[in-house]
Design a protein around this motif. Sequence first.
Motif, PDB file in Angstrom:
ATOM      1  N   ASP A  58       1.161  -0.887  -0.215  1.00 39.96           N
ATOM      2  CA  ASP A  58      -0.099   0.333  -0.059  1.00 39.96           C
ATOM      3  C   ASP A  58       0.644   1.192   0.239  1.00 39.96           C
ATOM      4  N   LEU A  59       1.116   1.858  -1.059  1.00 42.66           N
ATOM      5  CA  LEU A  59       1.919   2.899  -1.367  1.00 42.66           C
ATOM      6  C   LEU A  59       1.043   4.081  -1.213  1.00 42.66           C
ATOM      7  N   SER A  60       0.390   4.430  -0.658  1.00 43.85           N
ATOM      8  CA  SER A  60      -0.750   5.737  -1.032  1.00 43.85           C
ATOM      9  C   SER A  60      -0.701   6.865   0.244  1.00 43.85           C
ATOM     10  N   PHE A  61       0.781   6.203   0.862  1.00 40.73           N
ATOM     11  CA  PHE A  61       1.357   7.192   1.923  1.00 40.73           C
ATOM     12  C   PHE A  61       2.539   8.222   1.292  1.00 40.73           C
ATOM     13  N   LEU A  62       2.659   7.263  -0.285  1.00 43.47           N
ATOM     14  CA  LEU A  62       3.706   8.216  -1.335  1.00 43.47           C
ATOM     15  C   LEU A  62       2.981   9.216  -1.211  1.00 43.47           C
ATOM     16  N   ARG A  63       1.532   9.272  -1.511  1.00 43.95           N
ATOM     17  CA  ARG A  63       0.730  10.014  -3.111  1.00 43.95           C
ATOM     18  C   ARG A  63       1.413  11.883  -2.133  1.00 43.95           C
ATOM     19  N   PHE A  64       1.578  12.340  -1.164  1.00 41.53           N
ATOM     20  CA  PHE A  64       1.956  13.543  -0.752  1.00 41.53           C
ATOM     21  C   PHE A  64       2.887  14.107  -2.550  1.00 41.53           C
ATOM     22  N   ILE A  65       4.593  13.383  -1.800  1.00 43.32           N
ATOM     23  CA  ILE A  65       5.025  13.142  -2.769  1.00 43.32           C
ATOM     24  C   ILE A  65       5.021  13.229  -4.372  1.00 43.32           C
ATOM     25  N   ILE A  66       4.239  12.405  -5.047  1.00 43.39           N
ATOM     26  CA  ILE A  66       3.876  11.924  -6.261  1.00 43.39           C
ATOM     27  C   ILE A  66       3.291  12.702  -6.628  1.00 43.39           C
ATOM     28  N   PHE A  67       2.020  13.238  -6.322  1.00 43.82           N
ATOM     29  CA  PHE A  67       1.371  14.043  -6.801  1.00 43.82           C
ATOM     30  C   PHE A  67       1.845  16.326  -6.959  1.00 43.82           C
ATOM     31  N   ILE A  68       3.118  16.198  -5.612  1.00 41.62           N
ATOM     32  CA  ILE A  68       3.701  17.079  -6.611  1.00 41.62           C
ATOM     33  C   ILE A  68       3.946  17.380  -6.987  1.00 41.62           C
ATOM     34  N   GLY A  69       5.200  15.847  -7.059  1.00 46.52           N
ATOM     35  CA  GLY A  69       6.269  15.740  -8.354  1.00 46.52           C
ATOM     36  C   GLY A  69       5.229  15.635 -10.159  1.00 46.52           C
ATOM     37  N   VAL A  70       4.536  15.118  -9.719  1.00 46.51           N
ATOM     38  CA  VAL A  70       3.419  15.539 -11.191  1.00 46.51           C
ATOM     39  C   VAL A  70       2.916  16.463 -11.266  1.00 46.51           C
ATOM     40  N   ILE A  71       2.443  17.905 -10.644  1.00 42.60           N
ATOM     41  CA  ILE A  71       2.489  18.964 -10.546  1.00 42.60           C
ATOM     42  C   ILE A  71       2.699  18.925 -11.248  1.00 42.60           C
ATOM     43  N   ALA A  72       4.215  19.183 -10.143  1.00 45.40           N
ATOM     44  CA  ALA A  72       5.512  20.161 -11.761  1.00 45.40           C
ATOM     45  C   ALA A  72       5.785  19.557 -12.157  1.00 45.40           C
ATOM     46  N   ILE A  99       4.710  13.889   5.531  1.00 45.67           N
ATOM     47  CA  ILE A  99       4.117  12.409   5.659  1.00 45.67           C
ATOM     48  C   ILE A  99       3.803  11.967   6.810  1.00 45.67           C
ATOM     49  N   ILE A 100       4.981  12.235   7.437  1.00 52.73           N
ATOM     50  CA  ILE A 100       5.603  11.730   8.798  1.00 52.73           C
ATOM     51  C   ILE A 100       4.473  12.168   9.991  1.00 52.73           C
ATOM     52  N   VAL A 101       4.043  13.386   9.692  1.00 54.38           N
ATOM     53  CA  VAL A 101       3.134  13.954  10.322  1.00 54.38           C
ATOM     54  C   VAL A 101       1.751  13.246  10.556  1.00 54.38           C
ATOM     55  N   ASP A 102       1.476  13.538   8.887  1.00 56.36           N
ATOM     56  CA  ASP A 102       0.173  12.036   7.996  1.00 56.36           C
ATOM     57  C   ASP A 102       0.368  10.642   9.123  1.00 56.36           C
ATOM     58  N   GLU A 103       1.401  10.206   9.642  1.00 55.18           N
ATOM     59  CA  GLU A 103       0.919   8.622   9.125  1.00 55.18           C
ATOM     60  C   GLU A 103       1.287   8.610  10.837  1.00 55.18           C
TER      61      GLU A 103
END
Lengths: 202, 227
Positions: free
Chosen positions: A78-92, B88-92
């Motif tokens: 479950d990689l959904s925690f990576l979504r912040f980094i991935i989304f901001i990268g995709v947007i940029a 991410i750390i905060v969110d988790e």
Amino acid sequence: MNELANLVLRAMLVENLALSFLLGMCTYIAVSQRVSTAVGLGIAVTVVQTVTVPVNNIIYEGLLAAGALSWAGFGALDLSFLRFIIFIGVIAALIQILELVLEAYFPRLHATLGIYLPLLTVNCAILGGSLFMVQRSYDLAESVAYGFGSGSGWALAIFLFASIRERLRYADIPEGLRGHGIAFLVTGLLALSFVGLRGIEL
Amino acid sequence: MNARLASLHTYKRTVLDPIVDANPITVQVLGLCSALAITSTVLPAVIMSAAVIFVLVIANVTVSVLRHSIPHSIRLIIEVTLIASAVIIVDEFLKAFAPEVSSVLSVFVGLIITNCIVLARVESFAMHNGVWDSLLDGLGNGLGYSWVLISVASIRELLGAGSWLGYAVVPLATEGGWFEPNDLMLLTPSAFFVIGLIIWLARTVAVKRAHDSGRSSAPQRQSSKVA
């Protein structure tokens, strides 16, 4: 079809990103001095939002969601925690690509929108749109509708606000309230009128 | 001895300046995006403030440590990645230890990434200053952001629900008391009104203080920003 139209309407008026979720406020306040620039920024937001939300939807469903990688033998991943980094990268990345495409094929449009595009990388409305898409588990068609609706709703909000703000230049405002103070009060009144649109449906 | 005192004084200024005179919200009007939507009650605002302080300090410190090895041309993407990692750390952490709070804050924790305060501090301060100064700067800006956020939330919860942090403060009319809660305060528009009034107050006080002490540089800088 009716459902999608409803989604567009709801994202645009009822759940307006700027006026009911207060997203993209920094740009909203900073770039609303003149109507013409506000319209340019509004169009840029609509275009970027309509592109990024569906693309992020594809990436999330295909790579990040729980069990999305089961075809490769990683069913439990479950990689959904990576979504912040991935989304901001995709947007940029998408904004960069959009800028290149506009510059190459639509130079006149690029001349109008070019300066606003880099700003949008750190606009919370854009990232917020993608995060709401995940939270409400939209499918691809709904993402397109939501992206367009929320983007144009943000554009509508900044257009209305800039129009009022141009008139405010001639108003006699107390010293401490000038600038940002009055901007927030006016936005509050605008948001109040949008509250009245709750429950609109086709 | 004097040098030591002077450096202590600078440290103090680094922390205190962003709380009043260079407050990120009331003076610079940064970082409102991810903030105000969760100010209808005090508890999420407190958690949000803690999250922002944590992200600001971590991002400032890591960028400051790495500042000599970050290539200039790709610094923005590296800064954003470092900020996103802290978020991410905060969110988790919230998901694991405070699931109810996490669901109230929903997407707004993620939106700390695009909070202009964090990127502004990292880009304009941590890239040029040492680790200790950056830590203090992050702390100061986080506190400056927090007091505005918590004041807005306090006003809204007090007037909108007659309570503070969930504890009843005034007896509600529905329960035989005298206080009639104002439901408008729990809706989004009131966040705009309250923050507008707070900015008004903060600016008026800042101008008055500058007049009293005979300094004229501070209000001039502000009024040029306002125009």
